[in-house]
Scaffold this motif. Structure first.
Motif, PDB file in Angstrom:
ATOM      1  N   ARG A 268       0.630  -1.054   0.145  1.00  0.00           N
ATOM      2  CA  ARG A 268       0.096  -0.158  -0.005  1.00  0.00           C
ATOM      3  C   ARG A 268       0.998   1.072   0.180  1.00  0.00           C
ATOM      4  N   VAL A 269       0.462   2.110  -0.876  1.00  0.00           N
ATOM      5  CA  VAL A 269       1.349   3.449  -1.163  1.00  0.00           C
ATOM      6  C   VAL A 269       0.827   4.397  -0.137  1.00  0.00           C
ATOM      7  N   VAL A 270       1.598   4.743   1.133  1.00  0.00           N
ATOM      8  CA  VAL A 270       1.075   5.718   2.076  1.00  0.00           C
ATOM      9  C   VAL A 270       1.407   7.092   1.653  1.00  0.00           C
ATOM     10  N   GLU A 271       2.644   7.444   0.766  1.00  0.00           N
ATOM     11  CA  GLU A 271       2.790   8.756   0.681  1.00  0.00           C
ATOM     12  C   GLU A 271       3.629   8.835  -0.841  1.00  0.00           C
ATOM     13  N   SER A 272       3.401   9.604  -1.537  1.00  0.00           N
ATOM     14  CA  SER A 272       4.046   9.597  -2.839  1.00  0.00           C
ATOM     15  C   SER A 272       4.403  11.074  -3.254  1.00  0.00           C
ATOM     16  N   GLU A 273       5.413  11.212  -3.926  1.00  0.00           N
ATOM     17  CA  GLU A 273       5.917  12.577  -4.730  1.00  0.00           C
ATOM     18  C   GLU A 273       6.279  12.220  -6.329  1.00  0.00           C
ATOM     19  N   ARG A 274       5.776  12.853  -7.181  1.00  0.00           N
ATOM     20  CA  ARG A 274       6.071  12.693  -8.566  1.00  0.00           C
ATOM     21  C   ARG A 274       7.375  13.506  -8.885  1.00  0.00           C
ATOM     22  N   LEU A 275       8.348  12.693  -9.313  1.00  0.00           N
ATOM     23  CA  LEU A 275       9.737  13.366  -9.459  1.00  0.00           C
ATOM     24  C   LEU A 275      10.119  14.045 -11.129  1.00  0.00           C
ATOM     25  N   HIS A 276       9.642  13.244 -12.005  1.00  0.00           N
ATOM     26  CA  HIS A 276       9.957  13.754 -13.349  1.00  0.00           C
ATOM     27  C   HIS A 276       8.780  12.997 -14.328  1.00  0.00           C
ATOM     28  N   ARG A 277       9.116  13.267 -15.673  1.00  0.00           N
ATOM     29  CA  ARG A 277       8.152  12.672 -16.650  1.00  0.00           C
ATOM     30  C   ARG A 277       9.145  13.051 -17.893  1.00  0.00           C
ATOM     31  N   PHE A 278       9.187  12.091 -18.751  1.00  0.00           N
ATOM     32  CA  PHE A 278       9.765  11.757 -19.990  1.00  0.00           C
ATOM     33  C   PHE A 278       8.789  11.575 -21.228  1.00  0.00           C
ATOM     34  N   GLU A 279       8.734  11.980 -22.357  1.00  0.00           N
ATOM     35  CA  GLU A 279       7.937  11.477 -23.375  1.00  0.00           C
ATOM     36  C   GLU A 279       8.680  11.219 -24.626  1.00  0.00           C
ATOM     37  N   PRO A 280       9.434  10.312 -24.701  1.00  0.00           N
ATOM     38  CA  PRO A 280      10.267   9.887 -26.055  1.00  0.00           C
ATOM     39  C   PRO A 280       9.524   9.382 -27.178  1.00  0.00           C
ATOM     40  N   ARG A 281       9.672   9.662 -28.242  1.00  0.00           N
ATOM     41  CA  ARG A 281       9.117   8.883 -29.316  1.00  0.00           C
ATOM     42  C   ARG A 281      10.150   8.098 -30.172  1.00  0.00           C
ATOM     43  N   LEU A 282      10.133   6.736 -30.365  1.00  0.00           N
ATOM     44  CA  LEU A 282      10.978   6.037 -30.781  1.00  0.00           C
ATOM     45  C   LEU A 282      10.595   5.374 -32.076  1.00  0.00           C
ATOM     46  N   ALA A 283      11.502   5.227 -33.080  1.00  0.00           N
ATOM     47  CA  ALA A 283      11.492   4.300 -34.284  1.00  0.00           C
ATOM     48  C   ALA A 283      11.398   2.929 -33.770  1.00  0.00           C
ATOM     49  N   ALA A 284      10.963   2.311 -34.735  1.00  0.00           N
ATOM     50  CA  ALA A 284      11.200   0.821 -34.576  1.00  0.00           C
ATOM     51  C   ALA A 284      12.837   0.405 -34.493  1.00  0.00           C
ATOM     52  N   ASN A 285      13.228  -0.289 -33.232  1.00  0.00           N
ATOM     53  CA  ASN A 285      14.409  -1.040 -33.137  1.00  0.00           C
ATOM     54  C   ASN A 285      15.251   0.290 -32.742  1.00  0.00           C
ATOM     55  N   GLU A 286      14.662   1.298 -32.280  1.00  0.00           N
ATOM     56  CA  GLU A 286      15.577   2.151 -31.863  1.00  0.00           C
ATOM     57  C   GLU A 286      15.774   2.170 -30.107  1.00  0.00           C
ATOM     58  N   THR A 287      16.928   2.563 -29.740  1.00  0.00           N
ATOM     59  CA  THR A 287      17.201   2.481 -28.324  1.00  0.00           C
ATOM     60  C   THR A 287      17.274   3.862 -27.691  1.00  0.00           C
ATOM     61  N   TRP A 288      16.704   4.327 -26.633  1.00  0.00           N
ATOM     62  CA  TRP A 288      16.668   5.562 -26.108  1.00  0.00           C
ATOM     63  C   TRP A 288      17.108   5.550 -24.575  1.00  0.00           C
ATOM     64  N   HIS A 289      18.457   6.385 -24.295  1.00  0.00           N
ATOM     65  CA  HIS A 289      18.915   6.617 -22.932  1.00  0.00           C
ATOM     66  C   HIS A 289      18.935   7.996 -22.515  1.00  0.00           C
ATOM     67  N   ARG A 290      18.213   8.130 -21.294  1.00  0.00           N
ATOM     68  CA  ARG A 290      18.274   9.485 -20.690  1.00  0.00           C
ATOM     69  C   ARG A 290      18.847   9.748 -19.434  1.00  0.00           C
ATOM     70  N   GLN A 291      19.714  10.514 -19.034  1.00  0.00           N
ATOM     71  CA  GLN A 291      20.440  10.533 -17.674  1.00  0.00           C
ATOM     72  C   GLN A 291      19.260  11.526 -16.905  1.00  0.00           C
ATOM     73  N   HIS A 292      18.846  10.734 -15.665  1.00  0.00           N
ATOM     74  CA  HIS A 292      17.962  11.377 -14.793  1.00  0.00           C
ATOM     75  C   HIS A 292      18.601  11.815 -13.405  1.00  0.00           C
ATOM     76  N   ALA A 293      18.660  12.968 -13.214  1.00  0.00           N
ATOM     77  CA  ALA A 293      18.917  13.616 -11.780  1.00  0.00           C
ATOM     78  C   ALA A 293      17.896  13.345 -10.663  1.00  0.00           C
ATOM     79  N   VAL A 294      18.069  12.305  -9.848  1.00  0.00           N
ATOM     80  CA  VAL A 294      16.966  12.024  -8.760  1.00  0.00           C
ATOM     81  C   VAL A 294      17.232  12.918  -7.613  1.00  0.00           C
ATOM     82  N   ARG A 295      16.336  13.981  -7.478  1.00  0.00           N
ATOM     83  CA  ARG A 295      16.558  14.980  -6.298  1.00  0.00           C
ATOM     84  C   ARG A 295      15.199  14.846  -5.420  1.00  0.00           C
TER      85      ARG A 295
END
Length: 336
Positions: A268-295
């Motif tokens: 059960r989730v007692v408390e939650s905060e949303r940290l970030h959101r990404f919205e990539p669009r990838l072609a077939a067989n494409e790989t996506w990497h994104r560095q995310h600084a968690v604060r």
């Protein structure tokens, strides 16, 4: 008997218009592209019904039209004892169209397979459609360079008249019906080969979703994740997506930090905060990497850092239960 020369001349009186046979090829190509793009029909039987004749016939007919712009006609010279023939007969064109279509499609597939695009169905359809339209443009140019009486043209009015007269003759109607059945069976059998090439199925369709951390030497691995954080200070992770859906896909990644209560059979989730959101669009067989600084701004032990992956847009309340894929880490966040 060849096509009557007078009919060939009559069919070529409009040099500025698109010839009937090439107009039909362009129309069929447009229908195939629409069936592949429109969401209403691209997952229905309609796509297969239009893809089969397109794959079986259109690329070959367009290529043959480029190579053989002349029409076929027979004329008796003044003495009536000599026949002159040009171009290909209809039956020769049809036979060559089937053969060259079956030869062209694997070549297009091989080129795509060796390219970064890959053998995605949308890429195959787009490539074949572009090739057919380019060949049609060249074929039109070559025909217009010839005198109108020498161009290939389709005497479809005469064919329709002959078909009606033969179909309703009692002694030939049975033979006509049997011939039609055999022809349709052959088209379906050979066309299925072309359809497989136009709409390839490459196993299961899925997306890989993962997290990576940097080790002491800076290399990204699936083990060196940061586990201890401080409120207001950031530490980095790398989010990765591999698109194996066989088509271009829009994703949404939602990052949450949850304080959870572990129960015997549930969480059960007692408390939650949303940290970030990404919205990539990838072609077939494409790989996506994104560095995310968690604060994080929420302190506590055994907090769940959760990355939720969705195809298209997420629901209003993104959770592990409604996500397409998820990746989780257990971290400790200390006060300053």
């Amino acid at each position: 008997m060849g096509t009557d020369l007078r009919e060939v001349k009559a069919a070529g009186k409009r040099p500025s218009g698109l010839p009937a046979d090439l107009a039909g090829v362009v129309g069929l190509t447009s229908v195939v592209v629409a069936a592949a793009v429109l969401p209403i029909v691209n997952e229905t039987l309609v796509r297969a019904l239009v893809a089969i004749p397109f794959a079986l016939f259109a690329p070959g007919w367009a290529l043959v039209a480029v190579l053989f712009p002349h029409g076929h006609h027979e004329t008796d010279e003044s003495g009536g004892d000599r026949t002159v023939s040009d171009g290909l007969t209809l039956y020769e064109r049809v036979a060559l169209s089937f053969g060259t279509s079956i030869a062209v499609i694997p070549v297009v597939g091989l080129v795509l397979d060796l390219s970064p695009v890959g053998l995605a169905p949308d890429a195959v359809v787009a490539s074949l459609a572009g090739l057919v339209l380019a060949l049609v443009a060249v074929a039109v140019r070559r025909r217009r360079a010839l005198p109108s009486e020498l161009r290939y043209s389709v005497p479809y009015r005469r064919w329709l008249s002959a078909a009606r007269s033969n179909l309703f003759r009692t002694e030939t109607s049975r033979d006509t019906a049997l011939t039609a059945v055999v022809a349709v069976s052959l088209l379906l059998a050979v066309g299925s080969v072309g359809f497989v090439a136009v709409d390839p199925k490459q196993g299961a369709q899925f997306s890989e979703f993962y997290l990576l951390g940097a080790d002491d030497s800076g290399d990204l691995t699936a083990e060196s994740y940061p586990q201890n954080f401080t409120v207001g200070e950031s530490r980095s992770l790398v989010v990765g997506i591999q698109n194996d859906e066989q088509t271009t896909t829009s994703y949404t990644v939602v990052v949450r930090l949850d304080r959870v209560e572990l129960r015997a059979s549930s969480t059960r989730v007692v408390e939650s905060e949303r940290l970030h959101r990404f919205e990539p669009r990838l072609a077939a067989n494409e790989t996506w990497h994104r560095q995310h600084a968690v604060r994080p701004s929420m302190a506590g032990e055994r907090l769940r850092l959760t990355y939720l992956l969705y195809r298209e847009s997420p629901p209003e309340d993104p959770t592990v239960g409604n996500a397409y894929r998820d990746a989780r880490l257990w971290i400790d966040v200390n006060e300053r």
